[in-house]
Structures are given as C-alpha cells and as structure tokens.
Scaffold this motif. Structure first.
Motif, short mmCIF file in Angstrom:
data_model
loop_
_atom_site.label_atom_id
_atom_site.label_comp_id
_atom_site.label_asym_id
_atom_site.label_seq_id
_atom_site.Cartn_x
_atom_site.Cartn_y
_atom_site.Cartn_z
N GLY A 138 0.96 -1.10 0.03
CA GLY A 138 -0.14 0.02 0.10
C GLY A 138 0.77 1.29 -0.06
N GLU A 139 2.41 1.08 0.11
CA GLU A 139 2.85 2.59 0.13
C GLU A 139 3.03 3.13 -1.37
OE1 GLU A 139 7.35 3.50 0.92
OE2 GLU A 139 6.70 2.42 2.35
N ARG A 140 2.95 4.25 -1.31
CA ARG A 140 2.91 4.75 -2.53
C ARG A 140 4.26 5.72 -2.86
NH1 ARG A 140 -1.10 4.43 -5.79
NH2 ARG A 140 -0.72 6.44 -7.02
N TRP A 141 4.72 5.80 -3.93
CA TRP A 141 5.92 6.67 -4.25
C TRP A 141 5.75 6.84 -5.60
CZ3 TRP A 141 9.41 3.53 -7.28
CH2 TRP A 141 9.08 2.11 -7.17
N GLU A 142 6.15 8.27 -5.93
CA GLU A 142 6.08 8.81 -7.47
C GLU A 142 7.42 8.69 -8.30
OE1 GLU A 142 4.24 12.43 -7.13
OE2 GLU A 142 2.34 11.71 -6.50
N SER A 143 8.32 9.26 -7.81
CA SER A 143 9.74 9.45 -8.49
C SER A 143 10.82 8.88 -7.68
CB SER A 143 10.01 10.75 -8.85
OG SER A 143 10.08 11.58 -8.06
N VAL A 144 11.81 8.20 -8.05
CA VAL A 144 13.04 7.68 -7.60
C VAL A 144 14.35 7.93 -8.40
CG1 VAL A 144 13.86 5.43 -7.61
CG2 VAL A 144 12.22 5.83 -6.15
N GLU A 145 15.29 8.37 -7.77
CA GLU A 145 16.61 8.32 -8.41
C GLU A 145 17.36 7.10 -8.58
OE1 GLU A 145 18.74 11.80 -6.81
OE2 GLU A 145 17.44 13.19 -8.03
N ILE A 146 17.81 6.60 -9.73
CA ILE A 146 18.50 5.26 -9.85
C ILE A 146 20.23 5.63 -10.21
CG2 ILE A 146 18.57 3.25 -11.12
CD1 ILE A 146 15.67 3.79 -11.88
N GLY A 147 21.08 5.21 -9.25
CA GLY A 147 22.31 5.29 -9.50
C GLY A 147 22.54 3.86 -10.68
N ARG A 148 23.19 4.44 -11.56
CA ARG A 148 23.88 3.42 -12.41
C ARG A 148 25.21 3.03 -12.43
NH1 ARG A 148 21.20 4.97 -18.30
NH2 ARG A 148 23.30 5.34 -18.61
N LYS A 149 25.65 1.92 -13.06
CA LYS A 149 27.11 1.27 -13.08
C LYS A 149 27.98 2.53 -13.63
CE LYS A 149 26.16 -3.43 -13.33
NZ LYS A 149 26.46 -4.91 -14.15
N ASP A 150 27.62 3.24 -14.53
CA ASP A 150 28.52 4.38 -15.01
C ASP A 150 28.44 5.72 -14.17
OD1 ASP A 150 26.16 5.52 -15.61
OD2 ASP A 150 26.34 5.42 -17.87
N ASP A 151 28.01 5.42 -12.96
CA ASP A 151 27.99 6.62 -11.96
C ASP A 151 26.80 7.75 -12.25
OD1 ASP A 151 29.80 5.37 -9.96
OD2 ASP A 151 31.30 6.24 -11.10
N THR A 152 26.23 7.57 -13.31
CA THR A 152 25.12 8.67 -13.69
C THR A 152 24.05 8.21 -12.69
OG1 THR A 152 24.21 7.28 -15.62
CG2 THR A 152 26.07 8.95 -15.87
N THR A 153 23.10 9.44 -12.54
CA THR A 153 21.92 9.00 -11.94
C THR A 153 20.76 9.46 -13.03
OG1 THR A 153 22.98 9.58 -9.79
CG2 THR A 153 20.46 9.73 -10.02
N ARG A 154 19.69 8.68 -12.94
CA ARG A 154 18.51 8.82 -13.55
C ARG A 154 17.42 9.07 -12.73
NH1 ARG A 154 20.07 10.13 -18.56
NH2 ARG A 154 18.12 9.36 -19.26
N THR A 155 16.27 10.05 -13.12
CA THR A 155 15.13 10.08 -12.26
C THR A 155 14.04 9.28 -12.95
OG1 THR A 155 15.94 12.41 -11.64
CG2 THR A 155 13.60 11.74 -11.21
N VAL A 156 13.23 8.62 -12.34
CA VAL A 156 12.32 7.86 -12.98
C VAL A 156 10.83 7.97 -12.27
CG1 VAL A 156 11.45 5.27 -13.80
CG2 VAL A 156 13.70 6.03 -13.57
N LEU A 157 9.77 8.35 -12.86
CA LEU A 157 8.76 8.37 -12.64
C LEU A 157 7.86 7.18 -12.59
CD1 LEU A 157 6.31 10.48 -11.80
CD2 LEU A 157 5.74 10.69 -13.88
N TRP A 158 7.20 6.61 -11.44
CA TRP A 158 6.71 5.70 -11.23
C TRP A 158 5.26 5.38 -11.05
CZ3 TRP A 158 8.92 0.99 -12.07
CH2 TRP A 158 10.70 0.89 -12.16
N ASN A 159 4.40 4.53 -11.55
CA ASN A 159 3.30 4.19 -11.13
C ASN A 159 3.08 2.78 -10.79
OD1 ASN A 159 0.43 4.68 -10.85
ND2 ASN A 159 -0.06 5.02 -12.99
#
Length: 83
Positions: free
Chosen positions: A25-46
């Motif tokens: 039941g927990e909700r979250w909208e966006s999350v930052e994902i660290g990648r192997k190449d040390d970049t970070t991506r922001t992902v909107l989740w539903n």
C-alpha cells in the motif's frame, strides 16, 4: 516473491524492495536510480496492485525533463533579475 524486469539492473535489489512496499500500500512517485556508469536517472513510477500477489509497475525515465525544468527555472530567474 517479487519478480522485476528493470531497465537499470544495477538497482534491482533496491527496486525489488520498493515494489514490495507498494504491494503493502505504500505509494511513491519518483525515484533516483544510480547506474554502473555513476550517472543518476530520475524515474517516474506508477504502480497498481492487480491481485493479492501481483503488482504492476511502470517506470518512465524523466531525467531529461527534470533537467529542462531546472534550466527553465534558472532562465526565468535571470529574466526576473533583468527587469
């Protein structure tokens, strides 16, 4: 058991935990994902609980959109200073 197919396999354990939380039941909208190449991506989740043990999640990489939004805010601040 949570099965995931992620475009960012480096963060699979983290997202398995987050997806499990949505099944509770927990909700979250966006999350930052660290990648192997040390970049970070922001992902909107539903996510949606379809049945007792089935949670469907959809992620949309919004990293570029967030960068554009920041640039627009900065440009607007510069314009306000000039007027």
């Amino acid at each position: 058991m949570v099965k995931t197919r992620l475009p960012f396999p480096h963060g699979k354990a983290k997202f398995s935990r987050l997806i499990h939380k949505t099944s509770e039941g927990e909700r979250w909208e966006s999350v930052e994902i660290g990648r192997k190449d040390d970049t970070t991506r922001t992902v909107l989740w539903n996510s949606a609980n379809m049945q007792k043990e089935i949670t469907v999640t959809i992620g949309n990489d919004i990293t570029e959109r967030k960068q554009v939004e920041i640039s627009i805010r900065e440009l607007n601040l510069e314009l306000e200073k000039q007027s």
